[in-house]
Design a protein around this motif. Structure first.
Motif, PDB file in Angstrom:
ATOM      1  N   LYS A 131       0.819  -1.210   0.000  1.00 33.68           N
ATOM      2  CA  LYS A 131       0.000   0.000   0.000  1.00 33.68           C
ATOM      3  C   LYS A 131       0.858   1.268   0.000  1.00 33.68           C
ATOM      4  O   LYS A 131       0.512   2.262  -0.635  1.00 33.68           O
ATOM      5  CB  LYS A 131      -0.931  -0.011   1.213  1.00 33.68           C
ATOM      6  CG  LYS A 131      -2.005  -1.090   1.141  1.00 33.68           C
ATOM      7  CD  LYS A 131      -2.924  -1.035   2.359  1.00 33.68           C
ATOM      8  CE  LYS A 131      -4.005  -2.110   2.258  1.00 33.68           C
ATOM      9  NZ  LYS A 131      -4.905  -2.102   3.445  1.00 33.68           N
ATOM     10  N   GLU A 132       1.969   1.240   0.735  1.00 34.63           N
ATOM     11  CA  GLU A 132       2.840   2.423   0.763  1.00 34.63           C
ATOM     12  C   GLU A 132       3.425   2.698  -0.617  1.00 34.63           C
ATOM     13  O   GLU A 132       3.523   3.855  -1.048  1.00 34.63           O
ATOM     14  CB  GLU A 132       3.967   2.215   1.776  1.00 34.63           C
ATOM     15  CG  GLU A 132       3.517   2.264   3.224  1.00 34.63           C
ATOM     16  CD  GLU A 132       4.680   2.073   4.177  1.00 34.63           C
ATOM     17  OE1 GLU A 132       4.972   3.009   4.941  1.00 34.63           O
ATOM     18  OE2 GLU A 132       5.300   0.992   4.151  1.00 34.63           O
ATOM     19  N   GLU A 133       3.810   1.639  -1.306  1.00 29.00           N
ATOM     20  CA  GLU A 133       4.370   1.806  -2.646  1.00 29.00           C
ATOM     21  C   GLU A 133       3.334   2.383  -3.611  1.00 29.00           C
ATOM     22  O   GLU A 133       3.658   3.238  -4.444  1.00 29.00           O
ATOM     23  CB  GLU A 133       4.892   0.465  -3.173  1.00 29.00           C
ATOM     24  CG  GLU A 133       6.235   0.048  -2.598  1.00 29.00           C
ATOM     25  CD  GLU A 133       6.111  -0.673  -1.261  1.00 29.00           C
ATOM     26  OE1 GLU A 133       5.030  -0.574  -0.640  1.00 29.00           O
ATOM     27  OE2 GLU A 133       7.085  -1.330  -0.840  1.00 29.00           O
ATOM     28  N   ARG A 134       2.096   1.931  -3.500  1.00 26.63           N
ATOM     29  CA  ARG A 134       1.045   2.455  -4.379  1.00 26.63           C
ATOM     30  C   ARG A 134       0.871   3.960  -4.159  1.00 26.63           C
ATOM     31  O   ARG A 134       0.699   4.721  -5.113  1.00 26.63           O
ATOM     32  CB  ARG A 134      -0.282   1.724  -4.123  1.00 26.63           C
ATOM     33  CG  ARG A 134      -0.281   0.268  -4.544  1.00 26.63           C
ATOM     34  CD  ARG A 134      -1.633  -0.394  -4.268  1.00 26.63           C
ATOM     35  NE  ARG A 134      -2.666   0.098  -5.160  1.00 26.63           N
ATOM     36  CZ  ARG A 134      -2.921  -0.394  -6.368  1.00 26.63           C
ATOM     37  NH1 ARG A 134      -2.191  -1.404  -6.831  1.00 26.63           N
ATOM     38  NH2 ARG A 134      -3.883   0.103  -7.116  1.00 26.63           N
ATOM     39  N   GLU A 135       0.933   4.373  -2.906  1.00 25.83           N
ATOM     40  CA  GLU A 135       0.781   5.795  -2.607  1.00 25.83           C
ATOM     41  C   GLU A 135       1.988   6.589  -3.110  1.00 25.83           C
ATOM     42  O   GLU A 135       1.843   7.704  -3.622  1.00 25.83           O
ATOM     43  CB  GLU A 135       0.614   5.992  -1.102  1.00 25.83           C
ATOM     44  CG  GLU A 135       0.300   7.426  -0.700  1.00 25.83           C
ATOM     45  CD  GLU A 135      -0.966   7.962  -1.350  1.00 25.83           C
ATOM     46  OE1 GLU A 135      -1.011   9.179  -1.619  1.00 25.83           O
ATOM     47  OE2 GLU A 135      -1.903   7.166  -1.603  1.00 25.83           O
ATOM     48  N   ILE A 136       3.173   6.014  -2.983  1.00 23.57           N
ATOM     49  CA  ILE A 136       4.382   6.689  -3.477  1.00 23.57           C
ATOM     50  C   ILE A 136       4.309   6.875  -4.990  1.00 23.57           C
ATOM     51  O   ILE A 136       4.683   7.927  -5.521  1.00 23.57           O
ATOM     52  CB  ILE A 136       5.641   5.890  -3.086  1.00 23.57           C
ATOM     53  CG1 ILE A 136       5.919   6.063  -1.590  1.00 23.57           C
ATOM     54  CG2 ILE A 136       6.855   6.333  -3.909  1.00 23.57           C
ATOM     55  CD1 ILE A 136       7.052   5.205  -1.073  1.00 23.57           C
TER      56      ILE A 136
END
Length: 533
Positions: free
Chosen positions: A19-24
């Motif tokens: 999820k963090e990567e998607r937001e980045i």
């Protein structure tokens, strides 16, 4: 001001453990837009199943995502960590199905695998094994990138997006070229009854300013004018680059610079660049500065000849090879300013260039700042008598541009426009580079001060031809005011010599204009300051 831009969709594909990567990815797409949209006339729009897919019970969920998102996207960015995802009837997982479908359609697919630490007790071993198997499959196809930290991931995403967009743009140009050739072929064999105007019946020549003006006018009317100009641009750039790498210049580069060698080098480069100067001067005067295609042509033309490449040998050589970019900036910019086609000048001055050798982006204005083009004080060799005002590059270009582009114009009128252009480049340099202001001959030529003062006040009120142009160049009133403050602060810090001084009263002129007080000369401005004190 509205921007005429092309929209490209970027699909984010991943299982649920990143999820963090998607937001980045979303954040870096937004950052890319903030930097590049105005210059490249491209907007990237991130899309994902959780926000952009519309439910449809007529078909399976992944099929809906494929139809609505995968088939319509222009680029895919995928990320994995410990999971491959839930299997589908067509693939090992929904994410895999999206990647494979996009790749099969020939779309850009950038896939990342995380090497972050994992808790062995917290992972699904079957998922992890399936993920490693798929990673091996992709590794054989050269589709993957690894990262260890989120910061590393962020940096790579931005860099890879930039490279992917450049590839997409290049392929689009090639596609349009192929379509043009197909239409020409159809016409030649009688399949098309519509009369089309193409490069074959538009006589393009940039051998003189008059030829360039006629050619540009014809290209503006031609159905394939954009592509023809694109083709011609490539040929002219290739000619200049051939000269820059010629044995004649190589022998001059392989020695310590002298007045004689720098004079010879500049003459050779100027001769090679003159047709392109004619071309961009004509575009600046007659071109359509609301067309994203024409803006991209002039921007790319200047950028390609302004990008510095590290070379062995004397350090000043790699810098002076960007001299063609500086010449084109002046030819285009002065012409566009005079014709009020200010978007051409803004396109170039706001352009950011990714330099692979430094793995960083630089403002185009910073790369062709005269102090860097003529590195290590080689500028003092370009124009005799430099010690009087120490603006040798400006003095040299003043004469060169006048003789090439405005030979019959009254000197005083020409100098007004030339010095205003250099002042605006200096002002714009502060806006886009913070500390790359360029102080040319306007810092000492008193004859043009009145015109510059009048133009600044007109810009504050957005009145008159040059006032509106300056306001647009600075992107509106607020940006003009903020940049003026920075400029004045910067000018105050500069230690001057040879009797030069940069205007450090731009903010005051704007303030007085807003108060309805017109200033016609520097002396009048001083008197106002004396009365206030």
């Amino acid at each position: 001001m509205p921007v005429d831009a092309k929209l490209y969709y970027v699909l984010i594909a991943s299982p649920g453990d990143v999820k963090e990567e998607r937001e980045i990815i979303r954040e870096e797409i937004h950052r890319w837009n903030s930097i590049h949209t105005r210059n490249m006339k491209i907007i990237l729009q991130s899309v994902g199943w959780e926000t952009d897919a519309t439910p449809d019970l007529k078909e399976r969920g992944q099929a809906v995502i494929n139809r609505q998102l995968v088939d319509t996207c222009d680029m895919l960015i995928g990320a994995f960590w410990t999971r491959l995802g839930t299997p589908t009837p067509e693939a090992e997982s929904g994410t895999v199905e999206e990647i494979e479908r996009a790749a099969k359609e020939g779309k850009r697919c950038i896939v990342y695998f995380s090497d972050k630490e994992i808790s062995l007790s917290g992972i699904d071993y079957k998922q992890y094994e399936r993920l490693q198997e798929y990673k091996q499959v992709l590794n054989k196809r050269g589709l993957t990138n690894n990262y260890k930290t989120l910061e590393e991931f962020r940096e790579r995403v931005f860099r890879h997006i930039t490279m992917a967009v450049q590839d997409i743009v290049r392929e689009e140009i090639e596609r349009r070229s192929a379509e043009k050739e197909a239409k020409i072929t159809e016409q030649a064999i009688g399949l098309s009854v519509q009369s089309v105007q193409t490069f074959q019946n538009v006589d393009i020549s940039f051998e003189s300013l008059a030829d360039a003006q006629v050619s540009v006018k014809k290209l503006l009317e031609s159905k394939f004018g954009i592509q023809d100009m694109e083709d011609t641009k490539e040929k002219e750039i290739a000619k200049i680059q051939t000269v820059l790498n010629s044995p004649e210049l190589a022998s001059l580069f392989n020695q310590q610079p002298t007045t004689e060698s720098i004079s010879a080098i500049t003459q050779i480069i100027e001769t090679a660049t003159t047709p392109s100067m004619y071309a961009l001067a004509a575009v600046g005067k007659y071109g359509n500065d609301s067309s994203s295609d024409w803006l991209e042509i002039v921007g790319d033309w200047v950028e390609r000849l302004s990008t510095r490449k590290l070379e062995s040998g004397y350090s000043w050589v790699s810098y002076i090879k960007t001299y063609p970019g500086l010449l084109l900036l002046y030819a285009l910019g002065i012409s566009a300013l005079r014709a009020n086609n200010i978007n051409f000048l803004r396109e170039v001055t706001e352009r950011q260039i990714y330099v692979r050798e430094y793995d960083s982006e630089f403002s185009l204005l910073s790369l062709i700042h005269p102090a860097y083009v003529f590195y290590n004080d080689t500028s003092k060799l370009i124009e005799p008598g430099f010690s009087r005002n120490y603006t040798p590059v400006s003095d040299h270009l003043n004469t060169l541009i006048k003789n090439l582009l405005y030979p019959n114009e009254e000197q005083s009128r020409y100098l007004d426009c030339f010095d205003l252009f250099e002042f605006l480049i200096s002002l714009k340099g502060i806006q886009v580079c913070n500390d790359y202001a360029y102080f040319g001959s306007f810092t000492w030529r008193n004859d043009t001060t009145r015109f510059i003062i009048k133009s600044i006040q007109s810009a504050a009120l957005r009145q008159g031809k040059y006032g509106i142009a300056i306001s647009d160049l600075m992107n509106g009133e607020i940006n003009l005011i903020n940049t003026a403050k920075k400029y004045d602060e910067f000018a105050e810090k500069i230690r001057w010599d040879f009797g030069r001084s940069a205007p450090n009263y731009v903010s005051l002129l704007i303030q007085l204009a807003k108060e309805g007080k017109k200033v016609s000369s520097y002396r009048e401005l001083i008197n106002i300051l004396d009365r206030k004190s």
